[in-house]
Enzyme design. Structure first.
Site: not given
Ligand code: GAL
Length: 659
Positions: A109, A148, A325, A333, A373-374, A376
């Site tokens: 992305r 972001e 968020e 990550w 992101e599986q 997460h």
């Molecule tokens: C943020 C982002 C989200 C998602 C999230 C995961 O940085 O805006 O789309 O990737 O992290 O923690």
């Protein structure tokens, strides 16, 4: 604030990831958890426009309707962080280029360069479609532009589009190449240019490029983010009265967030306290102690910083900010991804609400079993059953209702200046390998929090300094004459140094020697600076020391000097208005100098236990225990009436009482 909003919770939702047959159930469960706001749409471009110009909005219409039917409010994100493959293939030069000249390609992305004019047109087109279609939808509560800005280091791009844009920007700024040559000092090393078209981007040079050249490129790149965002907000405002936000990030400084916020109604940010712990500069003992709860000051700092961003457009009293968020479980990550300790997710919510957030919105609704992101976690497990975060939402939403909690903030007596250009300046010219501006600011912030007081993080403006008792401004690169005058007329006590006011806007050492315009407030001259490796701090007294940076200061009339280093140089310079600290303080010295400054400014403070933090919001004080042990705070609370919690705070718990 005229009509303070009720504090509430939300969630980030991706209906496009799940069968339509599940959407009703999702909405029902959201409502049952007390969720009121749902963010959707921000990555869905390929599903909304599978082929050029052939839109497929049906599914998003349905999703809006389902959420609306359940009384949920929608925050709609424009999908410009994820342009579809066909678009990239049509104009491959829209991709950003990294410092080494490598293209940053499709397959994740944020694959675009902010300077690319044709991509901007595409963004304008899709934003117009969104705004026309949903701008007046009864479920729409707010907009989010893109997602972001800058994530994955995407603000600086060394593309042809950026080069063209940068040359134009320079031509506008300087009007003549000679003026630019003088401002940058290009006589040095024969770097003079005859025309703006000769200027290159400051990458791929043999050794370091001219710091003034890099600084202008940083300014240019930041301006691109602002204008990219404004393109969308201008379109949205034509079709919609809903407020507009953007989700900023933690410890991220590559563009001027105050400048972007001039075009936003709400500042929002994405808070991942455990994920951030690893990026934090604190030592291993600190990281181990706060492994599953995050650093006690880092998210709080960002709440205060983005509250200031929320105030830029609307003015201090009507500033609005959200956590867009919030981490509800392990993320995917960071180098390691520990689980939150029991109580931590709740504690984070209260830290935000106490700082005046209107909304804490969880990322994300349901953990996907596919793609990046599986791993997460989310409020729901991949199979759709409840995960722990869901139950935290149930609990917090009930408590907010019971308390009838409102988003209100009172201006703090103490303000800490955070300035984006200063961050860029000291990245460009650290002079000592580990000199970091944000980390220096954090040293002061931590010391202030340990004294149990509310702090406003502020931009360097006259408006923001007015009415304060104490203003702290470490490391501020360029202090303009105007800002120095604003500080002077503010009547506040000022604590500055090191490096404050040491350069002018052209990245040249100030004419009259540092601290430049601050010499109006304190009559000192800095004649030498030295940076030192971690093994050789400058020892002052007891455990007080300068780490990594020390200045040699000549005091003039009316200034007293104190605290000699072991090698015989004064460390603290003072008159009745101002204190200048001649080095980068270690934690004990930051505590010492902040205590002295608070005292000079007449601000009452209470030294707290290392794990305890407090925040006052209107007539309620929140106490947070970030530590692993139960801590008795009955002395602090006295016989005040508890709102929730107990006088003895369990590990990672919160207590609130009436002031
Ligand atoms: C943020 C982002 C989200 C998602 C999230 C995961 O940085 O805006 O789309 O990737 O992290 O923690």
């Amino acid at each position: 604030m005229m009509n303070p909003a009720k504090q509430t919770i939300g969630v980030c939702y991706y209906p496009e990831h799940w069968p339509e047959s599940r959407w009703e159930e999702d909405a029902r469960l959201m409502v049952a958890a007390g969720i009121t706001h749902v963010r959707i749409g921000e990555f869905a471009w390929s599903k909304l426009e599978p082929n050029p110009g052939a839109y497929n909005f049906d599914w998003l219409d349905k999703s809006f309707d389902v959420l609306h039917r359940h009384g949920l409010k929608v925050v709609l994100g424009t999908p410009t962080a994820t342009p579809p493959k066909w678009l990239v293939d049509r104009m491959p030069d829209m991709l950003a280029v990294d410092e080494n000249g490598q293209i940053r390609g499709f397959g994740s992305r944020r694959h675009y360069c902010f300077s690319h004019e044709e991509y901007r047109k595409e963004c304008a087109r899709i934003t117009t479609e969104f705004a026309e279609r949903y701008g007046k939808h009864p479920a729409l509560i707010a907009w989010q532009t893109d997602n972001e800005y800058g994530c994955h280091d995407t603000v600086l791009s060394y593309s042809d589009a950026a080069l063209k844009g940068f040359r134009n920007w320079l031509a506008q700024k300087y009007q003549s190449p000679d003026a630019m040559n003088r401002a940058w000092g290009n006589i040095f090393w024969s770097m003079e240019y005859r025309s703006f078209d000769e200027v290159e981007l400051p990458n791929l040079t043999v050794t370091e490029p001219n710091p003034a050249h890099v600084m202008d490129f940083r300014r240019y790149s930041s301006d691109q983010v602002k204008s990219f965002n404004k393109l969308q907000t201008d379109i949205i405002r034509k079709h919609s009265n809903a407020p507009i936000g953007h989700n900023f990030m933690g410890s991220y400084t590559d563009f001027d967030h105050y400048a972007v916020s001039e075009d936003l109604d709400i500042a929002t940010w994405d808070s991942y306290p455990i994920g951030f712990l690893d990026r934090d500069s604190s030592d291993d003992e600190n990281k181990a102690r706060y492994l599953g709860v995050g650093d006690p000051d880092l998210q709080a700092f960002h709440h205060d910083l983005y509250r200031a961003c929320g105030e830029v457009r609307n003015g201090a009293v009507d500033g609005r900010w959200w956590v867009m968020e919030q981490q509800p479980g392990p993320v995917n990550w960071a180098p390691y991804n520990p689980a939150p300790y029991p109580g931590a997710v709740e504690l984070w919510a209260w830290e935000a609400f106490a700082a005046g957030a209107e909304l804490v919105s969880y990322f994300r609704w349901r953990q996907p079993s596919f793609a990046q992101e599986q791993m997460h976690e989310a409020l729901l497990l991949p199979n759709g059953e409840f995960n722990e975060g869901y139950h935290v939402c149930e609990k917090i939403s009930k408590m907010l209702k019971q308390m009838d909690s409102k988003a209100q903030v009172v201006r703090a007596d103490v303000a800490l200046v955070f300035d984006y250009e200063s961050q860029w300046a000291w990245e460009i010219q650290p002079q000592g390998k580990d000199f970091s501006y944000i980390e220096l600011v954090m040293r002061y912030y931590r010391a202030l929090r340990r004294q149990g007081i509310n702090v406003d993080v502020i931009p360097p403006t006259k408006e923001a300094v007015t009415g304060r008792k104490l203003i702290i401004m470490p490391g501020m690169f360029n202090v303009s004459e105007d800002f120095a005058a604003a500080l002077e007329s503010s009547k506040a006590v000022i604590l500055a140094g090191p490096r404050s006011g040491s350069k002018d806007e052209n990245f040249q050492i100030v004419q009259d020697l540092p601290p430049g315009a601050l010499r109006k407030l304190i009559n000192i001259k800095i004649t030498r600076v030295e940076s030192r490796p971690p093994h050789s701090p400058v020892l002052l007294q007891d455990d007080l020391a300068f780490e990594g940076w020390r200045e040699f200061v000549v005091p003039e009339a009316g200034v007293s000097a104190s605290m000699q280093s072991e090698d015989g140089h004064d460390a603290i310079f003072e008159n009745d208005r101002m204190i200048y600290l001649a080095g980068r303080p270690n934690a004990p010295l930051a505590d010492y100098i902040v205590t002295a400054a608070l005292d000079k400014a007449g601000v009452a403070a209470t030294r707290l236990h290392r794990d305890i933090r407090v925040r006052d919001n209107n007539n309620v004080r929140y106490i947070f225990n970030y530590g692993p042990e139960t801590i008795d705070c009955s002395e602090l609370i006295g016989d005040a009436q508890l709102v929730f919690g107990a006088a003895s705070l369990a590990p990672r718990s919160v207590t609130a009482y009436k002031l």
